[in-house]
Design a protein around this motif. Structure first.
Motif, short mmCIF file in Angstrom:
data_model
loop_
_atom_site.label_atom_id
_atom_site.label_comp_id
_atom_site.label_asym_id
_atom_site.label_seq_id
_atom_site.Cartn_x
_atom_site.Cartn_y
_atom_site.Cartn_z
N ARG A 192 7.64 5.28 -9.87
CA ARG A 192 7.56 4.01 -10.61
C ARG A 192 7.25 2.83 -9.68
NH1 ARG A 192 8.30 5.41 -16.19
NH2 ARG A 192 8.67 7.62 -15.88
N LEU A 193 7.81 2.86 -8.49
CA LEU A 193 7.68 1.69 -7.62
C LEU A 193 6.52 1.80 -6.65
CD1 LEU A 193 11.41 0.97 -6.81
CD2 LEU A 193 9.93 -0.28 -8.34
N GLY A 194 6.03 3.02 -6.41
CA GLY A 194 4.89 3.19 -5.52
C GLY A 194 5.20 2.74 -4.10
N ASP A 195 4.23 2.08 -3.47
CA ASP A 195 4.43 1.73 -2.06
C ASP A 195 5.16 0.39 -1.91
OD1 ASP A 195 2.48 0.19 -3.05
OD2 ASP A 195 0.95 0.69 -1.55
N ARG A 196 5.63 -0.19 -3.02
CA ARG A 196 6.44 -1.40 -2.87
C ARG A 196 7.81 -1.09 -2.27
NH1 ARG A 196 5.81 -3.64 -8.82
NH2 ARG A 196 5.93 -1.42 -9.13
N VAL A 197 8.21 0.17 -2.36
CA VAL A 197 9.48 0.55 -1.75
C VAL A 197 9.18 1.27 -0.44
CG1 VAL A 197 9.60 2.61 -3.21
CG2 VAL A 197 11.65 1.77 -2.11
N LEU A 198 9.80 0.79 0.63
CA LEU A 198 9.49 1.31 1.96
C LEU A 198 10.24 2.60 2.26
CD1 LEU A 198 9.65 -2.06 3.92
CD2 LEU A 198 7.64 -0.94 2.98
N GLY A 199 11.33 2.83 1.58
CA GLY A 199 12.08 4.05 1.86
C GLY A 199 13.25 4.17 0.89
#
Lengths: 173, 200
Positions: B43-50
């Motif tokens: 859902r968040l894709g690459d907006r979440v770093l980890g």
């Protein structure tokens, strides 16, 4: 001279003689009107002191007033923070003379366990305190004892013809 | 009375109350901790770093510029529905061994999903120079109050905040007391009052 012996023959029984100072002190000490500056758990003990079980009205000090202009005993019960200290100073200044202050409990007297940046380490650094009560929080009996100590102070001030606080007089001079 | 005393009767076996019987983690805690990493990643894709789950708690890492987007997506996505902002707080990493000025503060958002009974934390690293994070006010109406407290204690500036003032400390206060370089007993603020008699 001899006036006291003459009174019964002139006016009958039921008269006593005293000094004006002592009469005023008698009135003051038996009708103390406290201002409750309650900021923490000590205030709960103060409420307990006022209720029917401990009954501070036995000593004439039950009329709690929430206006400093109508009261003559400031009971600081609880922590005083640096945001609250100017408020406390202003309340103290708004009380009319004569006035007395009880610092109730460890926090008001010394800062207690709160040796931290917002905590005033004893209100006596900034307002004059007459009686300190130890305890965390003190029991109601301790507060009653402090009120009795205030009564002794009022009597002592009358004996010494002091009608204002010595510290206040010094500051003015 | 002949010799040997009767053997002592065996004490009755103690019955523990059911909660003490055996260590059974309650179902509710398990539900709360079991957050599907793949679902959040999708859902968040690459907006979440980890994403990591440590000590039974799930933490998402995000960059400051994406955090509002991340929170909005966590709130609005029907599969996630993290619609309750529990808290916003911050951590001062100054005394850590791996301290870098570029990651001096960590702003932590705790969000809870009432519908799914799950909880995650979103962490954002903030530099020492010019600590700024976008405000979460457009997403959560309760955020401004909490952000004011974080500003009050850590001096982190929330861009776009409607009313960023101190909330607990007095307005004239100069320091940010929960920073690790601020001494516990303060810098003399608590002693800077005038005695009442001097005011008379």
């Amino acid at each position: 001279m001899g006036l006291e012996q003459m009174i019964p023959s002139l006016l009958g029984d039921g008269f006593i003689t005293t000094q004006v100072n002592k009469l005023i002190a008698w009135g003051r000490r038996n009708s103390i009107w406290p201002y409750p500056f309650g900021t923490a758990c000590c205030a709960i003990e103060m409420m307990a002191t006022l209720n029917s079980r401990y009954d501070l009205s036995r000593f004439g000090a039950e009329v709690i007033r929430f206006s400093p202009r109508q009261s003559d005993l400031l009971i600081v019960s609880g922590r005083v923070t640096l945001k609250m200290m100017p408020v406390l100073t202003e309340i103290y200044q708004q009380m009319g003379e004569p006035k007395w202050v009880i610092s109730m409990g460890a926090c008001a007297s010394t800062g207690g366990v709160f040796n931290t940046y917002p905590q005033v380490q004893g209100v006596d650094q900034f307002i004059p305190v007459d009686v300190y009560i130890p305890g965390c929080p003190p029991r109601p009996e301790s507060l009653i004892d402090a009120v009795l100590k205030i009564q002794q102070i009022i009597d002592g001030q009358a004996e010494r013809h002091e009608f204002t606080r010595p510290a206040a007089a010094e500051a003015k001079a | 009375m002949s010799g040997q005393p009767a053997p002592a009767a065996k004490p009755p076996e103690k019955k523990l109350p059911p909660t003490h019987d055996a260590h059974q983690p309650s179902r509710r805690v398990l539900e709360e901790n079991a957050v599907d990493h793949e679902l959040i990643r999708s859902r968040l894709g690459d907006r979440v770093l980890g994403i990591e789950t440590a000590f039974k708690q799930t933490v998402l890492k995000a960059a400051p510029e994406h955090v509002v987007d991340v929170l909005r997506c966590l709130r609005d996505d029907p599969a996630l529905k993290f619609e309750m902002l529990t808290d916003i707080t911050a951590v001062d990493n100054m005394r850590r061994e791996d301290f870098e000025p570029a990651r001096r503060f960590t702003v932590v958002y705790v969000v809870y999903s009432v519908a799914h009974k799950k909880r995650v934390r979103v962490e954002v690293s903030v530099p020492e120079q010019d600590p700024r994070v976008p405000s979460a006010a457009p997403v959560f109406k309760g955020a401004p109050w909490i952000e004011r407290e974080v500003f009050d204690m850590f001096g982190i500036i929330f861009d776009g905040h409607p009313d960023l003032r101190r909330v607990l400390l007095p307005d004239y206060y100069e320091h940010f007391p929960l920073r690790k370089d601020y001494p516990l007993t303060g810098r003399g603020e608590r002693d800077n009052f005038v005695r009442a008699e001097e005011l008379e």
